[in-house]
Design a protein around this motif. Structure first.
Motif, mmCIF file in Angstrom:
data_model
loop_
_atom_site.group_PDB
_atom_site.id
_atom_site.type_symbol
_atom_site.label_atom_id
_atom_site.label_comp_id
_atom_site.label_asym_id
_atom_site.label_seq_id
_atom_site.Cartn_x
_atom_site.Cartn_y
_atom_site.Cartn_z
ATOM 1 N N LEU A 185 0.797 -1.167 0.119
ATOM 2 C CA LEU A 185 0.145 0.036 -0.020
ATOM 3 C C LEU A 185 1.039 1.255 -0.065
ATOM 4 C CD1 LEU A 185 -2.295 -1.293 2.885
ATOM 5 C CD2 LEU A 185 -2.911 -1.163 0.258
ATOM 6 N N THR A 186 0.415 2.180 -0.893
ATOM 7 C CA THR A 186 1.072 3.351 -1.016
ATOM 8 C C THR A 186 0.127 4.296 -1.128
ATOM 9 O OG1 THR A 186 3.084 2.413 -2.141
ATOM 10 C CG2 THR A 186 3.109 4.879 -2.195
ATOM 11 N N THR A 187 0.177 5.389 0.049
ATOM 12 C CA THR A 187 -0.824 6.410 -0.165
ATOM 13 C C THR A 187 -0.906 6.971 -1.578
ATOM 14 O OG1 THR A 187 -0.167 6.876 2.185
ATOM 15 C CG2 THR A 187 -1.692 8.810 0.955
ATOM 16 N N GLY A 188 -2.109 7.189 -1.940
ATOM 17 C CA GLY A 188 -2.578 7.779 -3.242
ATOM 18 C C GLY A 188 -2.520 6.983 -4.629
ATOM 19 N N ALA A 189 -1.882 5.720 -4.345
ATOM 20 C CA ALA A 189 -2.042 4.777 -5.461
ATOM 21 C C ALA A 189 -2.580 3.553 -5.254
ATOM 22 C CB ALA A 189 -0.395 4.348 -5.644
ATOM 23 N N PRO A 190 -2.945 3.077 -6.338
ATOM 24 C CA PRO A 190 -3.585 1.770 -6.276
ATOM 25 C C PRO A 190 -2.793 0.466 -5.469
ATOM 26 C CG PRO A 190 -3.917 2.482 -8.352
ATOM 27 C CD PRO A 190 -2.973 3.309 -7.703
ATOM 28 N N PRO A 191 -3.381 -0.151 -4.799
ATOM 29 C CA PRO A 191 -2.563 -1.326 -3.901
ATOM 30 C C PRO A 191 -1.919 -2.225 -5.060
ATOM 31 C CG PRO A 191 -4.550 -1.203 -2.851
ATOM 32 C CD PRO A 191 -4.719 -0.263 -4.228
ATOM 33 N N VAL A 192 -0.704 -2.674 -4.571
ATOM 34 C CA VAL A 192 0.096 -3.848 -5.724
ATOM 35 C C VAL A 192 -0.032 -5.060 -4.980
ATOM 36 C CG1 VAL A 192 2.178 -4.262 -6.729
ATOM 37 C CG2 VAL A 192 1.521 -1.745 -6.474
ATOM 38 N N VAL A 193 -0.549 -5.954 -5.744
ATOM 39 C CA VAL A 193 -0.591 -7.390 -5.006
ATOM 40 C C VAL A 193 0.072 -8.406 -6.050
ATOM 41 C CG1 VAL A 193 -2.202 -9.076 -4.512
ATOM 42 C CG2 VAL A 193 -3.112 -6.557 -4.518
ATOM 43 N N GLY A 194 0.902 -9.140 -5.031
ATOM 44 C CA GLY A 194 1.873 -10.275 -5.772
ATOM 45 C C GLY A 194 1.884 -11.237 -4.661
ATOM 46 N N LYS A 195 2.568 -12.090 -5.172
ATOM 47 C CA LYS A 195 2.912 -13.298 -4.409
ATOM 48 C C LYS A 195 4.014 -12.926 -3.199
ATOM 49 C CE LYS A 195 2.724 -16.919 -8.099
ATOM 50 N NZ LYS A 195 3.509 -18.079 -8.808
ATOM 51 N N ALA A 196 3.541 -13.479 -2.163
ATOM 52 C CA ALA A 196 4.269 -13.396 -0.663
ATOM 53 C C ALA A 196 5.691 -13.868 -1.172
ATOM 54 C CB ALA A 196 3.428 -13.847 0.316
ATOM 55 N N THR A 197 6.737 -13.264 -0.697
ATOM 56 C CA THR A 197 8.009 -13.757 -0.727
ATOM 57 C C THR A 197 8.773 -13.253 0.414
ATOM 58 O OG1 THR A 197 8.647 -11.503 -1.868
ATOM 59 C CG2 THR A 197 8.066 -13.479 -3.421
ATOM 60 N N ASP A 198 8.074 -12.509 1.268
ATOM 61 C CA ASP A 198 8.713 -12.066 2.478
ATOM 62 C C ASP A 198 7.697 -11.868 3.512
ATOM 63 O OD1 ASP A 198 10.099 -10.928 4.720
ATOM 64 O OD2 ASP A 198 10.758 -9.152 3.346
ATOM 65 N N ILE A 199 7.894 -12.541 4.996
ATOM 66 C CA ILE A 199 6.932 -12.640 5.748
ATOM 67 C C ILE A 199 7.031 -11.344 6.738
ATOM 68 C CG2 ILE A 199 6.469 -15.136 5.691
ATOM 69 C CD1 ILE A 199 8.246 -15.210 8.012
ATOM 70 N N ASP A 200 8.100 -10.543 6.407
ATOM 71 C CA ASP A 200 8.463 -9.480 7.432
ATOM 72 C C ASP A 200 7.563 -8.292 6.925
ATOM 73 O OD1 ASP A 200 9.529 -7.622 9.174
ATOM 74 O OD2 ASP A 200 11.377 -7.468 8.327
ATOM 75 N N THR A 201 6.431 -8.233 6.970
ATOM 76 C CA THR A 201 5.669 -7.054 6.641
ATOM 77 C C THR A 201 4.927 -6.346 7.923
ATOM 78 O OG1 THR A 201 3.674 -8.538 6.763
ATOM 79 C CG2 THR A 201 4.943 -8.361 4.399
ATOM 80 N N ASP A 202 4.510 -5.070 7.530
ATOM 81 C CA ASP A 202 3.893 -4.182 8.682
ATOM 82 C C ASP A 202 2.757 -4.839 9.304
ATOM 83 O OD1 ASP A 202 5.556 -2.184 8.343
ATOM 84 O OD2 ASP A 202 4.815 -1.865 6.416
ATOM 85 N N ALA A 203 1.880 -5.663 8.475
ATOM 86 C CA ALA A 203 0.745 -6.474 9.235
ATOM 87 C C ALA A 203 0.419 -7.727 8.485
ATOM 88 C CB ALA A 203 -0.550 -5.422 8.891
ATOM 89 N N SER A 204 -0.280 -8.383 8.936
ATOM 90 C CA SER A 204 -0.786 -9.655 8.259
ATOM 91 C C SER A 204 -2.290 -10.075 8.865
ATOM 92 C CB SER A 204 0.151 -10.913 8.862
ATOM 93 O OG SER A 204 0.060 -11.038 10.055
#
Length: 238
Positions: A185-204
């Motif tokens: 998620l980037t403010t003002g831009a459409p969300p980008v959705v892809g395969k999960a390659t990293d579990i170190d995210t801000d939320a789950s």
């Protein structure tokens, strides 16, 4: 999932939705759609599927087809909706998966509508179940394949339509289906959705595919939210 599977699932979910709606009664409140009654819920799904019937013959690059207003009388409304479901599924089956059709959000074709209506009907089936049974709705209504497909559809088509209002990353994991998505998620831009390659995210958002599917559509769910809940809440749907 295959084209024919979506048509079969739509029929199954429509049958279950109708049974729950009749059990609840037209004046029952729909707790998952504040301000709605079961009557309004059925009018909504009937009008959506009437529009799909028209979309199959509409210019794929043209304007959205305009539909007639479904009947107000409850029995007439149910009969009208029955007719739209039958016509929609018959026409989709006759035309097959590669035929042109108008659709929203930059998509078109019969394959889009077969998938969209399977999940449209399934989520509103949940609404009717909650209207009829309150919180006493089973936690595993949808099998993992169908629910994971629904999670993929909502993320890659529905959520991706709306510019984000926050910035961060969300891991969405449907554990029993072995499926995971990374949403950036980037403010003002459409969300980008892809395969999960990293579990170190801000939320789950993690759970069974059924639970994740419901949570993404903001329906009652047993899925677990970790990290910043505002990021999961920011996954907007219509």
């Amino acid at each position: 999932m295959e084209f024919g599977d979506y048509l079969e699932r739509t029929r199954q979910q429509a049958t279950a939705l109708r049974a729950a709606a009749v059990a609840a009664g037209p004046e029952a409140e729909v707790p998952t759609c504040p301000g709605w009654t079961v009557h309004r819920l059925v009018r909504h799904i009937a009008r959506v599927q009437a529009q799909v019937v028209l979309a199959l013959d509409a210019d794929a690059a043209g304007e959205a087809p305009r539909t007639e207003r479904p009947p107000e009388d409850w029995d007439e409304l149910l009969a009208f909706w029955d007719g739209q479901v039958d016509t929609m599924l018959t026409e989709l089956a006759r035309r097959g998966s590669g035929a042109p059709a108008w659709a929203f959000a930059g998509f078109s074709g019969t394959a889009f509508w077969a998938r969209r209506q399977a999940h449209e009907t399934a989520i509103h089936r949940l609404d009717a179940e909650h209207a009829a049974h309150g919180d006493d709705v089973p936690h595993l209504v949808f099998d993992s394949e169908f629910a994971a497909d629904g999670a993929d559809e909502v993320l890659t088509i529905m959520v991706a339509r709306f510019p984000a209002q926050v910035t961060g990353t969300v891991l969405v994991h449907a554990a029993d289906a072995g499926r995971a998505w990374l949403v950036t998620l980037t403010t003002g831009a459409p969300p980008v959705v892809g395969k999960a390659t990293d579990i170190d995210t801000d939320a789950s958002l993690v759970g069974t595919a059924d639970a994740v599917y419901r949570a993404l559509w903001k329906r009652p769910s047993t899925a677990l939210v970790n990290g910043d809940p505002a990021l999961v809440a920011a996954l907007r749907t219509p």
